[in-house]
Design an enzyme around this catalytic site. Structure first.
Site, PDB file in Angstrom:
ATOM      1  N   GLN A  10       9.941   9.797  -5.467  1.00 36.22           N
ATOM      2  CA  GLN A  10       9.255  10.709  -4.552  1.00 36.22           C
ATOM      3  C   GLN A  10       9.636  10.401  -3.108  1.00 36.22           C
ATOM      4  O   GLN A  10       9.021   9.546  -2.460  1.00 36.22           O
ATOM      5  CB  GLN A  10       7.736  10.637  -4.734  1.00 36.22           C
ATOM      6  CG  GLN A  10       7.045  11.716  -3.938  1.00 36.22           C
ATOM      7  CD  GLN A  10       5.567  11.820  -4.238  1.00 36.22           C
ATOM      8  OE1 GLN A  10       5.026  11.138  -5.086  1.00 36.22           O
ATOM      9  NE2 GLN A  10       4.903  12.695  -3.507  1.00 36.22           N
ATOM     10  N   PHE A  11      10.641  11.108  -2.615  1.00 30.61           N
ATOM     11  CA  PHE A  11      11.134  10.865  -1.257  1.00 30.61           C
ATOM     12  C   PHE A  11      10.089  11.181  -0.197  1.00 30.61           C
ATOM     13  O   PHE A  11      10.126  10.627   0.901  1.00 30.61           O
ATOM     14  CB  PHE A  11      12.427  11.646  -0.990  1.00 30.61           C
ATOM     15  CG  PHE A  11      12.229  13.114  -0.755  1.00 30.61           C
ATOM     16  CD1 PHE A  11      12.106  13.614   0.535  1.00 30.61           C
ATOM     17  CD2 PHE A  11      12.170  14.005  -1.813  1.00 30.61           C
ATOM     18  CE1 PHE A  11      11.930  14.962   0.771  1.00 30.61           C
ATOM     19  CE2 PHE A  11      11.998  15.359  -1.598  1.00 30.61           C
ATOM     20  CZ  PHE A  11      11.870  15.839  -0.306  1.00 30.61           C
ATOM     21  N   THR A  12       9.102  12.025  -0.511  1.00 30.00           N
ATOM     22  CA  THR A  12       8.106  12.415   0.487  1.00 30.00           C
ATOM     23  C   THR A  12       7.198  11.260   0.902  1.00 30.00           C
ATOM     24  O   THR A  12       6.478  11.374   1.891  1.00 30.00           O
ATOM     25  CB  THR A  12       7.248  13.597   0.000  1.00 30.00           C
ATOM     26  OG1 THR A  12       6.564  13.213  -1.197  1.00 30.00           O
ATOM     27  CG2 THR A  12       8.113  14.829  -0.255  1.00 30.00           C
TER      28      THR A  12
END
Length: 150
Positions: free
Chosen positions: A78-80
């Site tokens: 999850q890059f966010t």
């Protein structure tokens, strides 16, 4: 690396309506990788996750690790998690690692978790549009950042 770790009684990840990963009792881990992450971050975070004492013992005290609880892990990239919201209302993901850096680190992290846990883990798919469902048990949610380990 940032990890959001949730103790769950069940969790699934679906891609295009198909179940890609599914666990019962265990940990659902969201993992954010940044450009500056490396092997040291992977090793430290993997060991911390599998030894984190957040499962109840016979007295209902959080005193057992996932190893002792014989639980499973579902890992989701999850890059966010590396969103910067300092300016304006649109998050910036400038700190999140690009796929050419993040994918090998994500795959290495999977290997470390499997080695430290002593069995295969479930995963999503890097970069895919995923639908994650979970029943947070407790609720118990822990956030770890390998850059804040001291």
């Amino acid at each position: 690396m940032i990890a959001v770790i949730q103790r769950v009684s069940e969790s699934t990840v679906k891609i295009e309506g198909q179940i890609k990963g599914q666990i019962g009792t265990g940990l659902m881990v969201l993992l954010g990788i940044e450009e500056a992450d490396g092997s040291e971050d992977i090793e430290w975070l993997s060991k911390k996750i599998v030894n984190l004492r957040i499962f109840p013992d016979e007295n209902e005290v959080m005193n057992r690790s996932i190893l002792e609880a014989l639980g499973d892990i579902l890992l989701i990239s999850q890059f966010t998690l590396h969103a910067s919201t300092k300016k304006g209302n649109r998050p910036s993901y400038i700190k999140a690692a690009k796929p050419d850096i993040a994918i090998p680190l994500y795959e290495k992290f999977i290997s470390y978790l499997e080695k430290d846990l002593g069995k295969p883990i479930q995963t999503g798919e890097f970069g895919a549009d995923m639908k994650v469902a979970l029943v947070n048990d407790g609720p118990v949610t822990i956030i770890m950042d390998s850059k804040n380990k001291v």
